[in-house]
Design an enzyme around this catalytic site. Structure first.
Site, PDB file in Angstrom:
ATOM      1  N   SER A 158       0.834  -1.215   0.000  1.00  0.00           N
ATOM      2  CA  SER A 158       0.000   0.000   0.000  1.00  0.00           C
ATOM      3  C   SER A 158       0.858   1.249   0.000  1.00  0.00           C
ATOM      4  O   SER A 158       0.417   2.303  -0.456  1.00  0.00           O
ATOM      5  CB  SER A 158      -0.850   0.076   1.270  1.00  0.00           C
ATOM      6  OG  SER A 158      -1.588  -1.067   1.462  1.00  0.00           O
ATOM      7  N   HIS A 211      -1.908  -2.698  -6.523  1.00  0.00           N
ATOM      8  CA  HIS A 211      -2.494  -2.385  -5.214  1.00  0.00           C
ATOM      9  C   HIS A 211      -4.002  -2.627  -5.199  1.00  0.00           C
ATOM     10  O   HIS A 211      -4.799  -1.774  -5.595  1.00  0.00           O
ATOM     11  CB  HIS A 211      -2.168  -0.928  -4.859  1.00  0.00           C
ATOM     12  CG  HIS A 211      -2.664  -0.519  -3.514  1.00  0.00           C
ATOM     13  ND1 HIS A 211      -3.136   0.732  -3.221  1.00  0.00           N
ATOM     14  CD2 HIS A 211      -2.776  -1.222  -2.359  1.00  0.00           C
ATOM     15  CE1 HIS A 211      -3.506   0.789  -1.955  1.00  0.00           C
ATOM     16  NE2 HIS A 211      -3.304  -0.387  -1.420  1.00  0.00           N
ATOM     17  N   GLU A 227      -4.903  -0.153  -8.093  1.00  0.00           N
ATOM     18  CA  GLU A 227      -3.948   0.836  -8.596  1.00  0.00           C
ATOM     19  C   GLU A 227      -2.756   0.076  -9.173  1.00  0.00           C
ATOM     20  O   GLU A 227      -2.206  -0.807  -8.511  1.00  0.00           O
ATOM     21  CB  GLU A 227      -3.476   1.757  -7.458  1.00  0.00           C
ATOM     22  CG  GLU A 227      -4.559   2.689  -6.941  1.00  0.00           C
ATOM     23  CD  GLU A 227      -4.134   3.523  -5.725  1.00  0.00           C
ATOM     24  OE1 GLU A 227      -4.741   4.574  -5.509  1.00  0.00           O
ATOM     25  OE2 GLU A 227      -3.216   3.118  -4.984  1.00  0.00           O
ATOM     26  N   ASN A 287      -4.646   6.634  -1.183  1.00  0.00           N
ATOM     27  CA  ASN A 287      -4.129   6.906   0.168  1.00  0.00           C
ATOM     28  C   ASN A 287      -3.503   8.297   0.290  1.00  0.00           C
ATOM     29  O   ASN A 287      -3.433   8.859   1.374  1.00  0.00           O
ATOM     30  CB  ASN A 287      -3.123   5.838   0.601  1.00  0.00           C
ATOM     31  CG  ASN A 287      -3.830   4.589   1.079  1.00  0.00           C
ATOM     32  OD1 ASN A 287      -5.016   4.640   1.435  1.00  0.00           O
ATOM     33  ND2 ASN A 287      -3.145   3.461   1.083  1.00  0.00           N
TER      34      ASN A 287
HETATM   35  P1  NAD Z   1      -1.667  -9.959   6.706  1.00  0.00           P
HETATM   36  O1  NAD Z   1      -0.802  -9.803   7.890  1.00  0.00           O
HETATM   37  O2  NAD Z   1      -3.138 -10.150   6.886  1.00  0.00           O
HETATM   38  O3  NAD Z   1      -1.147 -11.212   5.849  1.00  0.00           O
HETATM   39  C1  NAD Z   1       0.191 -11.396   5.501  1.00  0.00           C
HETATM   40  C2  NAD Z   1       0.468 -12.875   5.421  1.00  0.00           C
HETATM   41  O4  NAD Z   1       1.777 -13.067   4.904  1.00  0.00           O
HETATM   42  C3  NAD Z   1       0.428 -13.579   6.799  1.00  0.00           C
HETATM   43  O5  NAD Z   1      -0.443 -14.697   6.740  1.00  0.00           O
HETATM   44  C4  NAD Z   1       1.879 -14.020   7.004  1.00  0.00           C
HETATM   45  O6  NAD Z   1       2.010 -15.244   7.710  1.00  0.00           O
HETATM   46  C5  NAD Z   1       2.348 -14.166   5.570  1.00  0.00           C
HETATM   47  N1  NAD Z   1       3.780 -14.207   5.387  1.00  0.00           N
HETATM   48  C6  NAD Z   1       4.776 -13.684   6.138  1.00  0.00           C
HETATM   49  N2  NAD Z   1       5.975 -13.983   5.597  1.00  0.00           N
HETATM   50  C7  NAD Z   1       5.743 -14.703   4.474  1.00  0.00           C
HETATM   51  C8  NAD Z   1       6.566 -15.326   3.507  1.00  0.00           C
HETATM   52  N3  NAD Z   1       7.882 -15.236   3.582  1.00  0.00           N
HETATM   53  N4  NAD Z   1       5.958 -15.986   2.490  1.00  0.00           N
HETATM   54  C9  NAD Z   1       4.619 -16.062   2.412  1.00  0.00           C
HETATM   55  N5  NAD Z   1       3.785 -15.521   3.320  1.00  0.00           N
HETATM   56  C10 NAD Z   1       4.342 -14.840   4.338  1.00  0.00           C
HETATM   57  O7  NAD Z   1      -1.365  -8.701   5.775  1.00  0.00           O
HETATM   58  P2  NAD Z   1      -2.313  -8.024   4.687  1.00  0.00           P
HETATM   59  O8  NAD Z   1      -3.193  -7.028   5.365  1.00  0.00           O
HETATM   60  O9  NAD Z   1      -2.919  -9.063   3.811  1.00  0.00           O
HETATM   61  O10 NAD Z   1      -1.250  -7.165   3.873  1.00  0.00           O
HETATM   62  C11 NAD Z   1      -0.414  -7.739   2.895  1.00  0.00           C
HETATM   63  C12 NAD Z   1       0.071  -6.661   1.943  1.00  0.00           C
HETATM   64  O11 NAD Z   1      -1.056  -6.049   1.323  1.00  0.00           O
HETATM   65  C13 NAD Z   1       0.857  -5.535   2.627  1.00  0.00           C
HETATM   66  O12 NAD Z   1       1.879  -5.107   1.767  1.00  0.00           O
HETATM   67  C14 NAD Z   1      -0.203  -4.460   2.795  1.00  0.00           C
HETATM   68  O13 NAD Z   1       0.334  -3.167   2.830  1.00  0.00           O
HETATM   69  C15 NAD Z   1      -1.036  -4.656   1.542  1.00  0.00           C
HETATM   70  N6  NAD Z   1      -2.412  -4.150   1.633  1.00  0.00           N
HETATM   71  C16 NAD Z   1      -3.164  -4.332   2.751  1.00  0.00           C
HETATM   72  C17 NAD Z   1      -4.466  -3.849   2.784  1.00  0.00           C
HETATM   73  C18 NAD Z   1      -5.332  -4.034   3.995  1.00  0.00           C
HETATM   74  O14 NAD Z   1      -6.321  -3.316   4.139  1.00  0.00           O
HETATM   75  N7  NAD Z   1      -5.053  -4.999   4.857  1.00  0.00           N
HETATM   76  C19 NAD Z   1      -5.014  -3.204   1.660  1.00  0.00           C
HETATM   77  C20 NAD Z   1      -4.225  -3.075   0.511  1.00  0.00           C
HETATM   78  C21 NAD Z   1      -2.918  -3.553   0.501  1.00  0.00           C
END
Ligand code: NAD
Length: 380
Positions: free
Chosen positions: A120, A141, A153, A192
């Site tokens: 993000s 994104h 995005e 954002n």
């Molecule tokens: P999350 O914490 O819910 O999930 C991340 C997952 O990745 C976890 O299950 C973790 O165990 C796993 N993980 C850690 N190391 C790993 C590895 N080496 N290989 C594979 N998996 C691994 O996080 P999220 O909210 O899904 O966010 C993930 C990405 O998406 C981030 O970059 C975040 O900025 C982006 N994002 C999040 C949102 C949101 O609202 N949550 C929205 C848009 C983008």
């Protein structure tokens, strides 16, 4: 660039949703996480979501079963990357972790595998530079939840090939999403860049105008055509997501926002919004609750400072060639649910009044509020 097999890294909030929408579009998907139990949970969530679609008669049971069968959960990274045409990385938002993950991925990924990150806030160019294929790296994104939110995005890094942009746009369309090209890798990308500073500004409006949260939120909803109030939207998004985005964006460029201490305070107190039962507001039950906002209360507050800050950041994006006005409005509609174009609301409030509000704020609170030339010139 023909994409058939997709590997999604990370099966959390975003990863499982991206895996699901990809499988629904017919791709063969491998979902990878660091523990089997996490993958089991993710597959359960996907099954639940597909069942909902069957219940609503949007999908037949037979199709739901086929989609589910297209997703293979795998812990072993080497096997997970085998044959992947496209890797979509959705591991937690931490540059050190991403660095470690891309180093591992580079060891096993085949030469043909294209890389995309769902980050993000982290710089796409810097992340691409961590890999052995910066020209075949792009930002993709998705918004939360990926199953429902129509916007993606697409952010090329400084070295991304044009073919990567084409591939990403095609992929988004194939999974039923509406991509918006964010031409420059700027902090916050498009949505954002507008949303995060607005949460801080709303907190400043409480201090500076002595307004209540529901007064401000009612005005944002009924006078600025937002789908909900800004504090309500912050609670819905999660104060953890907002705080982390704030820190990343502010570290990259201190000019993009003026952090209000309330956001960090709520994060430190673990009052993260809807999901913890308390954020700016308090929530009673487990179910998603709306805050009671009314037109009567909206009438008691003028949200011009909030509109001015949103418009000024929007103007900055246009002036700096990140997107044009049409793409900006599309992103705000699909990513934030705006019911009316931002610049139409600006027109209604009077562009001169908006510029004046910014000049007043700049004289009291500094450079952040300096009106962008797009606003000043466009409406001169
Ligand atoms: P999350 O914490 O819910 O999930 C991340 C997952 O990745 C976890 O299950 C973790 O165990 C796993 N993980 C850690 N190391 C790993 C590895 N080496 N290989 C594979 N998996 C691994 O996080 P999220 O909210 O899904 O966010 C993930 C990405 O998406 C981030 O970059 C975040 O900025 C982006 N994002 C999040 C949102 C949101 O609202 N949550 C929205 C848009 C983008």
């Amino acid at each position: 660039m023909s994409i058939n097999k997709i590997t999604v890294l990370g099966s959390g909030v975003m990863g499982h949703g991206i895996a699901q929408v990809s499988a629904m579009a017919g791709y063969t998907v491998t979902l990878r996480d660091i523990e089997q139990s996490l993958l089991d949970k993710a597959m359960e969530k996907i099954k639940w979501s597909l069942n909902k679609l069957v219940e609503k008669q949007k999908l037949s049971q037979q199709d739901a079963d086929k989609i589910f069968a297209r997703i293979t959960p795998i812990v072993d990274l080497k096997s997970a990357l085998k044959g992947a045409d496209l890797l979509i990385e959705a591991v937690p938002e931490d540059m050190n972790l991403k660095k470690k993950v891309y180093a591992e991925v580079d060891n096993y990924a085949e030469g043909k595998t294209l890389y995309a990150s769902n980050t993000s806030t982290l710089p796409i160019t810097d992340m691409a530079a961590l890999t052995n294929r910066p020209e075949r790296f792009i930002g993709l994104h998705f918004f939360n939840p990926p199953q429902l939110m129509p916007l993606v995005e697409v952010i090329p890094g400084a070295k991304s090939d044009q073919s990567m942009v084409n591939m990403a746009m095609d992929y988004c369309k194939k999974v039923g999403k509406q991509p918006v090209l964010c031409k420059k890798d700027v902090p916050g990308f498009i949505v954002n860049r507008i949303f995060i500073p607005l949460v801080h500004e709303a907190a400043y409006c409480m201090d500076r105008d002595g307004a209540s949260m529901t007064q401000i939120d009612s005005a944002v909803k009924f006078k600025m055509s937002f789908p909900m109030g800004i504090f309500e939207l912050a609670d819905y998004t999660g104060l953890d997501v907002i705080h982390k985005a704030t820190v990343e964006m502010h570290t990259r460029d201190p000019k993009v926002l003026v952090p209000h201490p309330k956001i960090k305070q709520l994060f430190d107190e673990k009052n993260l919004g809807q999901k913890t039962g308390k954020g700016f507001y308090e929530y009673k039950g487990d179910k998603y609750e709306r805050v009671n906002l009314t037109e009567q209360e909206a009438a008691t507050y003028n949200p011009i400072k909030l509109l001015a800050v949103a418009a000024n950041n929007a103007a900055w994006l246009i002036t700096n060639g990140v997107c044009d006005r049409a793409e900006l409005e599309k992103a705000l509609k699909l990513g934030m649910g705006l019911k009316k174009e931002l610049f139409v609301t600006v027109q209604e409030f009077g562009p001169k009044n908006i510029v004046k509000a910014l000049q007043d704020l700049a004289s009291k609170y500094g450079q952040f509020y300096q009106p962008d030339t797009y606003l000043v010139d466009y409406y001169a």
